[in-house]
Scaffold this motif. Sequence first.
Motif, PDB file in Angstrom:
ATOM      1  N   TYR A 181     -27.211   8.731  32.542  1.00 30.47           N
ATOM      2  CA  TYR A 181     -28.335   7.378  32.495  1.00 30.47           C
ATOM      3  C   TYR A 181     -28.892   7.177  31.304  1.00 30.47           C
ATOM      4  CZ  TYR A 181     -32.336   5.286  34.212  1.00 30.47           C
ATOM      5  OH  TYR A 181     -33.354   5.066  34.190  1.00 30.47           O
ATOM      6  N   PRO A 182     -29.165   8.679  30.153  1.00 32.51           N
ATOM      7  CA  PRO A 182     -30.195   8.492  29.075  1.00 32.51           C
ATOM      8  C   PRO A 182     -30.034   8.104  28.005  1.00 32.51           C
ATOM      9  CG  PRO A 182     -30.276  11.319  29.963  1.00 32.51           C
ATOM     10  CD  PRO A 182     -29.313  10.579  31.012  1.00 32.51           C
ATOM     11  N   ALA A 183     -28.495   8.298  28.183  1.00 31.39           N
ATOM     12  CA  ALA A 183     -27.570   7.358  27.107  1.00 31.39           C
ATOM     13  C   ALA A 183     -27.372   6.471  26.773  1.00 31.39           C
ATOM     14  CB  ALA A 183     -26.234   8.444  26.886  1.00 31.39           C
ATOM     15  N   TRP A 184     -26.859   5.690  27.799  1.00 30.28           N
ATOM     16  CA  TRP A 184     -26.720   4.264  28.561  1.00 30.28           C
ATOM     17  C   TRP A 184     -27.905   3.284  28.325  1.00 30.28           C
ATOM     18  CZ3 TRP A 184     -29.458   1.367  32.799  1.00 30.28           C
ATOM     19  CH2 TRP A 184     -28.557  -0.181  32.533  1.00 30.28           C
ATOM     20  N   LYS A 185     -29.896   4.229  28.319  1.00 28.79           N
ATOM     21  CA  LYS A 185     -30.296   3.675  28.271  1.00 28.79           C
ATOM     22  C   LYS A 185     -30.928   3.393  27.215  1.00 28.79           C
ATOM     23  CE  LYS A 185     -34.793   4.273  29.801  1.00 28.79           C
ATOM     24  NZ  LYS A 185     -36.322   5.300  30.094  1.00 28.79           N
ATOM     25  N   ALA A 186     -30.396   4.831  26.304  1.00 27.58           N
ATOM     26  CA  ALA A 186     -30.549   4.221  24.738  1.00 27.58           C
ATOM     27  C   ALA A 186     -29.769   3.276  24.447  1.00 27.58           C
ATOM     28  CB  ALA A 186     -30.292   5.498  23.963  1.00 27.58           C
ATOM     29  N   ALA A 187     -28.592   3.155  24.554  1.00 25.56           N
ATOM     30  CA  ALA A 187     -27.870   2.537  24.130  1.00 25.56           C
ATOM     31  C   ALA A 187     -28.264   0.891  24.346  1.00 25.56           C
ATOM     32  CB  ALA A 187     -26.130   2.642  24.943  1.00 25.56           C
ATOM     33  N   ASN A 188     -28.621   1.177  24.971  1.00 24.50           N
ATOM     34  CA  ASN A 188     -29.198  -0.332  25.348  1.00 24.50           C
ATOM     35  C   ASN A 188     -30.611  -1.023  25.222  1.00 24.50           C
ATOM     36  OD1 ASN A 188     -27.339  -2.408  27.393  1.00 24.50           O
ATOM     37  ND2 ASN A 188     -26.952  -0.193  28.444  1.00 24.50           N
ATOM     38  N   LEU A 189     -31.194   0.201  24.473  1.00 26.13           N
ATOM     39  CA  LEU A 189     -32.593  -0.589  23.867  1.00 26.13           C
ATOM     40  C   LEU A 189     -31.978  -1.645  23.047  1.00 26.13           C
ATOM     41  CD1 LEU A 189     -33.983   2.883  22.646  1.00 26.13           C
ATOM     42  CD2 LEU A 189     -34.633   0.821  24.774  1.00 26.13           C
ATOM     43  N   ASP A 190     -33.228  -2.914  23.303  1.00 27.53           N
ATOM     44  CA  ASP A 190     -33.485  -3.636  21.878  1.00 27.53           C
ATOM     45  C   ASP A 190     -33.420  -3.109  20.312  1.00 27.53           C
ATOM     46  OD1 ASP A 190     -33.409  -7.064  21.579  1.00 27.53           O
ATOM     47  OD2 ASP A 190     -35.430  -6.529  20.596  1.00 27.53           O
ATOM     48  N   PRO A 191     -32.799  -3.559  19.476  1.00 27.75           N
ATOM     49  CA  PRO A 191     -33.479  -3.173  17.943  1.00 27.75           C
ATOM     50  C   PRO A 191     -34.220  -3.066  17.507  1.00 27.75           C
ATOM     51  CG  PRO A 191     -31.258  -4.635  18.045  1.00 27.75           C
ATOM     52  CD  PRO A 191     -31.377  -4.638  19.307  1.00 27.75           C
ATOM     53  N   ILE A 192     -34.720  -4.896  17.815  1.00 32.06           N
ATOM     54  CA  ILE A 192     -36.022  -4.937  16.923  1.00 32.06           C
ATOM     55  C   ILE A 192     -37.551  -4.060  17.826  1.00 32.06           C
ATOM     56  CG2 ILE A 192     -36.821  -7.143  18.599  1.00 32.06           C
ATOM     57  CD1 ILE A 192     -36.979  -6.303  14.641  1.00 32.06           C
ATOM     58  N   GLU A 193     -37.193  -4.259  19.096  1.00 27.34           N
ATOM     59  CA  GLU A 193     -37.831  -3.797  19.564  1.00 27.34           C
ATOM     60  C   GLU A 193     -38.289  -1.988  19.424  1.00 27.34           C
ATOM     61  OE1 GLU A 193     -39.075  -5.253  23.581  1.00 27.34           O
ATOM     62  OE2 GLU A 193     -39.831  -6.855  22.443  1.00 27.34           O
ATOM     63  N   SER A 194     -37.227  -1.780  19.413  1.00 27.95           N
ATOM     64  CA  SER A 194     -37.538  -0.001  19.541  1.00 27.95           C
ATOM     65  C   SER A 194     -37.814  -0.214  17.664  1.00 27.95           C
ATOM     66  CB  SER A 194     -35.666   0.031  19.319  1.00 27.95           C
ATOM     67  OG  SER A 194     -34.984  -0.018  20.286  1.00 27.95           O
ATOM     68  N   LEU A 195     -37.515  -0.300  16.402  1.00 24.23           N
ATOM     69  CA  LEU A 195     -38.165  -0.333  15.542  1.00 24.23           C
ATOM     70  C   LEU A 195     -39.771  -0.542  15.832  1.00 24.23           C
ATOM     71  CD1 LEU A 195     -35.382  -2.560  12.952  1.00 24.23           C
ATOM     72  CD2 LEU A 195     -36.327   0.030  13.615  1.00 24.23           C
ATOM     73  N   ARG A 196     -39.723  -1.771  16.351  1.00 18.61           N
ATOM     74  CA  ARG A 196     -41.264  -2.025  16.658  1.00 18.61           C
ATOM     75  C   ARG A 196     -42.390  -0.431  17.248  1.00 18.61           C
ATOM     76  NH1 ARG A 196     -41.179  -6.994  17.528  1.00 18.61           N
ATOM     77  NH2 ARG A 196     -40.451  -8.535  15.954  1.00 18.61           N
ATOM     78  N   TYR A 197     -41.836  -0.016  17.838  1.00 21.57           N
ATOM     79  CA  TYR A 197     -41.923   1.032  18.377  1.00 21.57           C
ATOM     80  C   TYR A 197     -42.572   2.328  18.647  1.00 21.57           C
ATOM     81  CZ  TYR A 197     -41.987   4.829  22.422  1.00 21.57           C
ATOM     82  OH  TYR A 197     -42.907   6.120  23.451  1.00 21.57           O
ATOM     83  N   GLU A 198     -44.148   2.409  18.576  1.00 17.31           N
ATOM     84  CA  GLU A 198     -44.947   3.471  17.608  1.00 17.31           C
ATOM     85  C   GLU A 198     -44.974   5.232  18.512  1.00 17.31           C
ATOM     86  OE1 GLU A 198     -46.468   3.016  14.951  1.00 17.31           O
ATOM     87  OE2 GLU A 198     -45.639   1.160  14.710  1.00 17.31           O
TER      88      GLU A 198
END
Lengths: 409, 242
Positions: A392-409
């Motif tokens: 489940y955690p891995a699935w969550k990670a895999a489905n993160l949006d690239p640009i949103e993740s890059l913006r994450y602080e």
Amino acid sequence: MEFSELLKISLNAIRANKLRSALTLLGIVVGVFSIIGVMTAVRVLQSSIEEGLSNLGSHTFQIQKFPALFVGGHDQWHKFRNRKDITIDQAEFVAERMSYAQYVGIEGWQGGQTVEVGRLKTNPNVSICGENPEGIPTNNWTVAEGRSINDNDQRYSTQVAIIGQDVVAKVFPNGGAVGSQIKAGSHRYTVIGVFEKKGGAFGGNTDNFIAIPLSTFLDEFGKRRDLHIMVKAKGPEVFDEAVEEARTLLRLARKVDPGAEDDFDIFSNDSLISTFNEFTFYVKLGIGFISFISLLAAGVGIMNIMLVSVTERTREIGIRKAVGARRMNILGQFITEAIVLCQIGGIVGILLGIFSGNIAALAFNIPPVVPIDWALLGFLLCLVIGVVFGVYPAWKAANLDPIESLRYE
Amino acid sequence: MSTIIRLANITKLYQMGEEQVHALQGVSLEIMQNEYVAIMGPSGSGKSTMMNIIGCLDTPTSGLYELNNTNVSEMNDNQLARIRNKEIGFVFQTFNLLARSDVLHNVELPLIYGGINVTERRRMAMESIERVGLSERMHHKPNELSGGQRQRVAVARALVTRPSILLADEPTGNLDTKTGEEIMQLFDALHREGNTIILVTHEEDIAAHAHRMIRLRDGRVERDEPVMNRRTYGASSVAASA
Ligand SMILES: Nc1ncnc2c1ncn2[C@@H]1O[C@H](COP(=O)(O)OP(=O)(O)OP(=O)(O)O)[C@@H](O)[C@H]1O
Ligand SMILES: [Mg+2]
């Protein structure tokens, strides 16, 4: 993407959070440790019991008043104690009429004796057994030096003894046992033989005994005492018939009512082992259940920490995706991390379990046991936990949006 | 020269609770192969948003984006990942390096996901690092490097897969003039080698390296013109086309 690369990433991530990883692992370690520890200990006991039983040779069984291995309460023990003794007459009745037997041994035991030679003296913990001549082979004892008890000894109640190695070590440190005189209990005996060393069960006193003719034994310690009957069948093919025959004869001799249950116990190595296994089955079941629960809790812990890890590393995930990581790559990375985490805990648990399970083996001086099958099972279990709680955690990670993740602080 | 990037009426809308932010409000433009484009505009005008869309990191709210004559909005996740990996090199405004990994591993990263074997990717990564002049710092972590050095690592990572398109969002924003100039020389060289380069900048000096300048304002193209007084000479014959 190579597996070695995934492994490297996982180990780096785990190393970056040593304390947190260690605490998370603790649950897995405890769960696996308890399984492996108990299974190892059970196996150590099992192998030592099997070894201890080898005094009963092949296709040999023993009859006595008390069961050899007893699992039960006080009440039941009471029932056994109230049974009548197996007397010499009953034993001889059986021995004379057995047709499927090669040997019928009859023996009696008296513990807590002291053996003396001159000024040398053993502790008062030597057992004296009275054996008829056939008792020696049915016990699977070997006379290393000198001779065994023979029919003449039995007929004339001679004052002779065969002594065990522990006794030899105490009173004949310089050898020369055969032919010498010893004092055992309150009587004197001529040593006619020395038993081969047996070692074995619970590192204990299997060699700390002397054997004298049964007739002599009964004269000296009294005729009214409980005896054991040991029967070696003519071959493995007639073992069951021999058991039935002995049972019928002894019931006849003890005048047991038809339909009443036996008032004695018959056991062989095989039956003892199966009784032991029956007992340990419940121990295994209980420990298995407890371990399963603790591993489940540990798995939830792993999942929790993996979820935290995914959140913390959102940016890292974004970077990886930005340079071309696919969903599968990220999924693989986090599942691998969960598995590696579990596996580290698992291996520590397995090693600790094997080590502590074998403490008994060290203490009793029996060869240590490595339960490969259980170790493999532990390993597999950790794999499953890693996958189940890592998905489940891995699935969550895999489905993160690239640009949103890059913006994450 | 063929069209490599085509944006038609691209919009990007951010919904912030009740409020709507129109980061892009209908951007249309075409970029040819081997063009050298500078994008300028005030802060908040949508430059980064547009770059992210071009780099296949973000998706537009509406409009058509064709990369190499393929509609990007019709691509699935894996195809997009492949494009980010092989076709496009992206230099981020904020570097975006893996903090726990050294320079070598950071530069190798795209090659790992590109399925290049260990020896080959070592060689390629080292070559790329050498190109930005960081061979001595190969085994340093990002936090052991200066801002300019980090920027160069980001460039090395963008170059390592030899992408045909290089996107750079303020690649010199954090650098002093001299270091910025070094980076630009690298871009000039890459352009001469036939790559398409699009970079965002606030500085006229930097923009002067490009052949074409696009100005954004409030999410729209305000001006799109060839660069007149270019800073590098003897470059390829194509000046600009619009
Ligand atoms: N994730 C987001 N959520 C909401 N609004 C956003 C988001 N990203 C960008 N914006 C808005 O979109 C507009 C354009 O942002 P963008 O980052 O493209 O500007 P920019 O031209 O790159 O500015 P700068 O020169 O400061 O980097 C801004 O008004 C910004 O507030
Ligand atoms: Mg920006």
